[in-house]
Design an enzyme around this catalytic site. Sequence first.
Site: not given
Length: 824
Positions: A500-502
């Site tokens: 997640v988040e990149g």
Amino acid sequence: MSVAIPFIVFLLVGAFAAYHRLRLAVWAALTFTALLACWLLGAHSVATAVAAAIAALIAVPLLIPAIRRPLITRPLLGFYLKILPPLSETERTALEAGTVGFEGELFSGRPDWQVLLDQPKAELSAEEQAFLDGPTEELCRMTNDWEITHVDADLPPDMWEFIKKNRFFGMIVPKEYGGLGFSALANHKVIQKLASISSVVSSTVGVPNSLGPGELLIHYGTQEQKDHYLPRLADGREVPCFALTGPFAGSDATSIPDYGIVAMGEWNGARVVGVKLTFDKRYITLAPVATLIGLAFRMYDPDGILGEKKDIGITLALVPRETPGVEAGRRHFPLNSPFQNGPVRGKEVFIPLSQLIGGEAYAGKGWQMLVECLSIGRSITLPSSGSGGAKMGAIVTGAYARIRKQFGLSVGRFEGVEEALARIGGRAFAISALAQATAAAVARGENPAVPSTIAKYHCTEMAREVSRDVMDVHGGKGIILGPRNYAGRNWQAVPIMITVEGANIMTRSLMIFGQGAILCHPWVLKEMKAAQLEDERERLVEFDRNLFGHIGFAISNAVRSLWFGLTGARFGKAPGDAYTRRYYRKLNRYSAALALMADTSMLLLGGKLKFKESLSGRLGDVLSQLYIASSMLKRYEDEGRPVGDQPLLAWAFHDCVHKIEVAFSGALRNFPIRPVGWLLWGLVFPWGRRAVAPSDRLGHRVAALLMNPNDARDRLAEGVFTTPCANNPAGRINSYLAKAIQAEPVERKFLKALKNSDIESLDFPTQLDEGVREGWITAEERVLLEELRELTLDTIWVDDFDPHELVAASHYDREQGKASREAA
């Protein structure tokens, strides 16, 4: 005197000036003074004259701007404009959004360590500490991770109510809007503690305090939006989520296909100008329970209602869940870690322009808004989660390895297990330091774009490594899920953090060095801006100033790299005490080598460098390990240089240095221009690679530290939930360590006597009776052994279930109904 002497003096003076980064005029004065001294001392006159002529040919045109700029700078400016990598508007926005902290020093080739050491120690306020010791502790006590993850697939209602009532969702909301107004450090500490007991609880609390409606409203919301939404977000009347990722745009947020068309529509009984939204988002945390949806979309105005611009750009909006056309409520099931996560969809969902975050004035500025807030969220939630899990894993695994015995020995005494314990302890120490350093940077008001990517990537990657070793040490205890298992769910959760988040693969190969090489470099961004000035004369003057600063910088780093490589970085000014001074010197060496490699790569590869992801990833690894090592040294200094922490610091530092050299080696051996790679190898590794992984002896010390009560172990455990209660089996096992150690001599004495006796009883209580009668142990020692047996059983016991308990409820109900119908 030898003819070579003047040339040797010429080179030595140049190397001295480059190493110390003296100004060109100072170098020229020193060179001519040294050559004059050579001549007076009888050096070969012709050789001295030739050396002086070479110095003059270099110095005169470079020192006189009227000669230098037209003859040297102007042609180089033309060449630079040809190799300058084109920057898209999104890349430019990303570069301009972040601030540069100490990571800039690491890119300088000569870090000013005082900048790091002068940063104030990160500390909580009294109010923040009280919240950590009060409501956060109570929330941890309420947490039954097995019930959450297996039985209910959700937090129980009383936990949701407790979270809202105590304003966990409003930690970042300013007090004037009803929030707690806590610092980023407090946010980090709360998430870290919650993550040590349950990743579901930590993510539930973390997301509203990370990138989302709250963060965006604080920075960009209109006053009306702040007055209405922030109090409701703070007290839980509104549960937020932020919908960014979609099926066709994951890490590439600039390519989102979701769109909004400017149009007239109905809102609260009035006809107003607004946007008709069509979107399809997935992986959105809290979406199934959210009442307020933050949404990123591309805004278009085909009819020119707002003006001539048709493609307005990425825009952010607030969409109430009850808005007609919004589809939300279904859930994803992320690796048996059932935090509230799911899709959000809508077709021609109408909202007025007043629902755009920041109002109409911020239409089209969504990408800028996102990148300015992404680094803050990335600095806190995921690194803190990784830190909480790793620290708890280190503490409980050390206790487990001491209590659990095989072949009459604690399993932690076996060298294979010692290796795993050393990795767990060293990496937990590194994660803790890195997560706190980035949180402290945000707390100081920085927007740490590069450190946030370093922290997100490495805290989650190291947490995965720690979790793997924790599972290996626990063996069967780790793989049998149930209320007693505290390791299995964390093992399932770490790939989520990495995704997640990149995605981490993209973060490493594209972002860390890609941003760092421009944002942190002392000259590159200045040169780029100078080359783009419109006034020709001003462009030439500014580019000239920065270009020759950059050239001197590059020469200095080449000299410093070679000198440090030849001497093993044993000399040079460095801070620290007698124990850590050598560590700072090593980092000086690798900082110079990184700057040299970065300059060479950018000069020779130009715009092609962004496509050399393996090279970029390896250089990013070097920058990351430099930053991690710096964070650990800062932590060591802030804690008062505790001797007890030295094994942890030493193991983690040698691990960093080994990884740095592996990364350099990979970059040099695979450098696209092979002769340049060979030349750079000679400058960076004149004697070859020397750094090695942490030794077995050092690993033994780290393992022993985890398996024995001590101050360093207590410092490592700070900030995680170790309270021994019914819902915290890890805390109970940790609390058993001192008792188990106290009983070990009695146990050894008893077992030795039992082995040499003729007692035939196989029952442990009866054997204890015989031991007291025979005088092997006293009555008090018998009690101690009974307690040891009980705590050992609680430590090693695993759960078992009736078969129907493991069947999905819907399937079980169907089967029971079928059986009832057949019986009827």
